[in-house]
Design an enzyme around this catalytic site. Structure first.
Site, PDB file in Angstrom:
ATOM      1  N   ASP A  97      -6.599  -9.922  -2.525  1.00 20.69           N
ATOM      2  CA  ASP A  97      -7.483  -9.157  -3.992  1.00 20.69           C
ATOM      3  C   ASP A  97      -6.312 -10.306  -4.666  1.00 20.69           C
ATOM      4  O   ASP A  97      -6.612 -10.114  -5.653  1.00 20.69           O
ATOM      5  CB  ASP A  97      -6.584  -7.750  -5.038  1.00 20.69           C
ATOM      6  CG  ASP A  97      -5.383  -7.536  -4.058  1.00 20.69           C
ATOM      7  OD1 ASP A  97      -4.861  -8.354  -3.587  1.00 20.69           O
ATOM      8  OD2 ASP A  97      -5.089  -6.442  -4.999  1.00 20.69           O
ATOM      9  N   GLN A 106      12.963  -6.272  -7.293  1.00 21.83           N
ATOM     10  CA  GLN A 106      11.808  -6.660  -8.322  1.00 21.83           C
ATOM     11  C   GLN A 106      12.234  -5.931  -9.609  1.00 21.83           C
ATOM     12  O   GLN A 106      11.332  -6.876 -10.772  1.00 21.83           O
ATOM     13  CB  GLN A 106      10.302  -6.770  -7.579  1.00 21.83           C
ATOM     14  CG  GLN A 106       9.587  -7.450  -8.495  1.00 21.83           C
ATOM     15  CD  GLN A 106       8.499  -8.813  -8.048  1.00 21.83           C
ATOM     16  OE1 GLN A 106       8.624  -9.230  -6.824  1.00 21.83           O
ATOM     17  NE2 GLN A 106       6.847  -7.822  -7.766  1.00 21.83           N
ATOM     18  N   HIS A 121       0.565  -1.112   0.238  1.00 19.14           N
ATOM     19  CA  HIS A 121       0.238   0.321  -0.117  1.00 19.14           C
ATOM     20  C   HIS A 121       0.924   0.975   0.261  1.00 19.14           C
ATOM     21  O   HIS A 121       0.147   1.931  -0.080  1.00 19.14           O
ATOM     22  CB  HIS A 121      -1.069   0.219   1.520  1.00 19.14           C
ATOM     23  CG  HIS A 121      -2.132  -1.197   1.050  1.00 19.14           C
ATOM     24  ND1 HIS A 121      -3.404  -0.564   0.704  1.00 19.14           N
ATOM     25  CD2 HIS A 121      -1.908  -2.295   1.191  1.00 19.14           C
ATOM     26  CE1 HIS A 121      -4.030  -1.243   0.622  1.00 19.14           C
ATOM     27  NE2 HIS A 121      -3.677  -2.861   1.262  1.00 19.14           N
ATOM     28  N   ASP A 157      -4.763   6.049   1.911  1.00 15.35           N
ATOM     29  CA  ASP A 157      -5.060   4.647   1.504  1.00 15.35           C
ATOM     30  C   ASP A 157      -7.257   4.452   1.914  1.00 15.35           C
ATOM     31  O   ASP A 157      -7.086   3.975   2.971  1.00 15.35           O
ATOM     32  CB  ASP A 157      -4.231   3.708   2.156  1.00 15.35           C
ATOM     33  CG  ASP A 157      -4.296   2.455   1.885  1.00 15.35           C
ATOM     34  OD1 ASP A 157      -3.662   1.981   1.481  1.00 15.35           O
ATOM     35  OD2 ASP A 157      -5.473   1.480   2.960  1.00 15.35           O
TER      36      ASP A 157
END
Length: 478
Positions: free
Chosen positions: A393, A354, A23, A125
């Site tokens: 999710d 990543q 987030h 958020d």
């Protein structure tokens, strides 16, 4: 309570990220973009608790004009001392963390009323639905930031709005393509609400307030989810929905690549790049389950055996389990595995670069939990996906990339499933074959993502629209 700096007459915006890497990172990336391109027109304050302040150091080093509002973490008997970050917590403690951060309501009110030039809007958020009421109390606007995609958010909003009852399969006929999910795939916050969690009504009220908020910023782009963005505009009853993704990471001073996004890397970046440089183009599979999920030992063994049987080159990023998880049978790389795959397999424990790995020419596929950040980073890199959705999710995102976009193949599903090593090995081999249709589609989708984030692209226009609305709010309030 401490702050840094003062506004200069520009429109003042309050940014409130949730302290979890999935987030926090994208919202800070958006903050970086806003500060870079709209300096002088907006001023920014970021709300943070003391233990999460280091996550802002990177942003603040690039943008020293950004203010910080450091608020003491609210006391909460359900949380262990020092627990201020989701990635270190189990699910029940994570829910307690969301509830505890609601205790920042009163300190934020006091700060706002004491500020010489208070913000005209709060961008917070999705887990901070209560800030809608806070904004209403202060007479300002609240904008939701969703780190998840439009399909996922559509399902989440429908769940909390319509309150489906427990059953094996839940369908959402009002959402395009009528998605259906097993009960276990729905939001854990909602399932706990149905089961009578004491804080359940707080969480549900937060999502109802999200739907009622003035605007929505979402980390996606029109070429990826236009039909679901249009659906959200219908659900919300307005067009103040801004698709601003894929959000770009802050880059090093030399502009050659991403910085330590989300933390310090556990191994030198140079050694990873050197290893990849020796591999053929598009022949490496990157394996990662994000910053939260830790596999059980039987899953680790099946995955390791599949990698070993496949013969493919791979990088496996292993999240290090907490000590209690190790004792409970989680996160152990099988003994001797690394020796047996030496030369063609690289096992990295801890945080990895990543974005850099996915963008290397040698990487052709990624085995992923389908967290939204990982999905977007894979899309930008143009690599196909092997989907093993886990939590939150993930199942909805897997539906999008497997069934609708067809840039992914499902290999397993859920926190309980264990893949067949032989089947997994075959899918790993197929994922790096040159004629893979998923790769061809992924390449086309990458082009759309890059177009969206260049001058004149849909996401660039949406950021411009967002800033224009914010500045208009500032003009109105003066």
């Amino acid at each position: 309570m401490t702050t840094k700096g003062e506004g200069s007459g520009a429109t003042h915006i309050l940014i409130f990220p949730f302290p979890a890497q999935g987030h926090m990172i994208p919202l800070l990336d958006l903050t970086h973009q806003m500060a870079t391109h709209y300096a002088g027109r907006i001023s920014i304050t970021v709300v943070v608790t003391p233990k999460n302040l280091p996550h802002l150091h990177q942003l603040l080093s690039v943008h020293p004009s950004i203010e910080t509002l450091v608020l003491p973490f609210p006391s909460n008997s359900k949380l262990p001392i020092g627990a201020e970050h989701f990635n270190d917590l189990t699910l029940p403690l994570f829910l307690a963390l969301i509830r505890a951060l609601g205790g920042l309501h009163d300190p934020l009110i006091r700060w706002f009323k004491s500020h010489s030039s208070p913000p005209v809007a709060i961008l917070s958020d999705i887990f901070f639905g209560w800030t809608h009421s806070l904004a209403a109390e202060l007479g300002i606007r609240r904008i939701v930031f969703s780190p998840s995609g439009a399909l996922s958010l559509s399902v989440l909003y429908a769940t909390f709005r319509d309150k489906p009852q427990r059953k094996d399969v839940v369908s959402f006929p009002d959402i395009p393509n009528c998605p259906k999910y097993y009960w276990s795939h729905l939001s854990s916050l909602y399932r706990r609400y149905v089961d009578g969690d004491p804080d359940g009504e707080f969480h549900r009220a937060g999502y109802v307030d999200n739907i009622a908020s003035w605007g929505l910023v979402i980390n996606t782009f029109a070429g990826l989810e236009e039909v679901y963005l249009d659906h959200l505009k219908k659900v919300l009853g307005h067009d103040r929905v801004w698709a601003v993704g894929p959000l770009k990471p802050i880059v090093d001073d030399d502009q050659t690549g991403p910085t330590n996004r989300g933390g310090s890397f556990s191994v030198p970046v140079e050694s990873i790049v050197s290893w990849l440089d020796k591999c053929d183009d598009h022949k490496v599979v990157y394996v990662s389950f994000g910053s939260v999920a830790v596999l059980r030992n039987d899953q680790m063994e099946a995955l390791a055996l599949g990698l070993e049987k496949s013969g493919v080159h791979f990088i496996w990023a292993v999240k290090e389990p907490a000590e209690a998880q190790l004792d409970d049978g989680y996160g152990r790389v099988p003994l001797g595995f690394e020796d047996r795959v030496v030369g063609r397999g690289l096992v990295i424990r801890g945080w990895v670069p990543q974005v850099l790995i996915l963008g290397h020419r040698a990487v052709g596929a990624v085995l992923t939990h389908c967290g939204w950040n990982s999905v977007l980073e894979s899309v930008v890199a143009g690599v196909s996906m092997l989907a093993w959705p886990m939590l939150a999710d993930n199942p909805v995102n897997a539906t999008l990339v497997v069934d609708h976009l067809k840039v992914a193949t499902r290999v397993c599903e859920g926190v309980q499933d264990v893949p067949d090593p032989a089947v997994l090995a075959r899918l790993l081999v197929e994922s790096v074959s040159d004629d893979r249709p998923e790769r061809q589609r992924a390449t086309r989708l990458r082009e759309e993502a890059l177009q969206a984030t260049t001058d004149g692209g849909s996401s660039v226009k949406d950021v411009e629209s967002l800033i224009g609305h914010l500045i208009a709010l500032g003009t109105t309030s003066k």
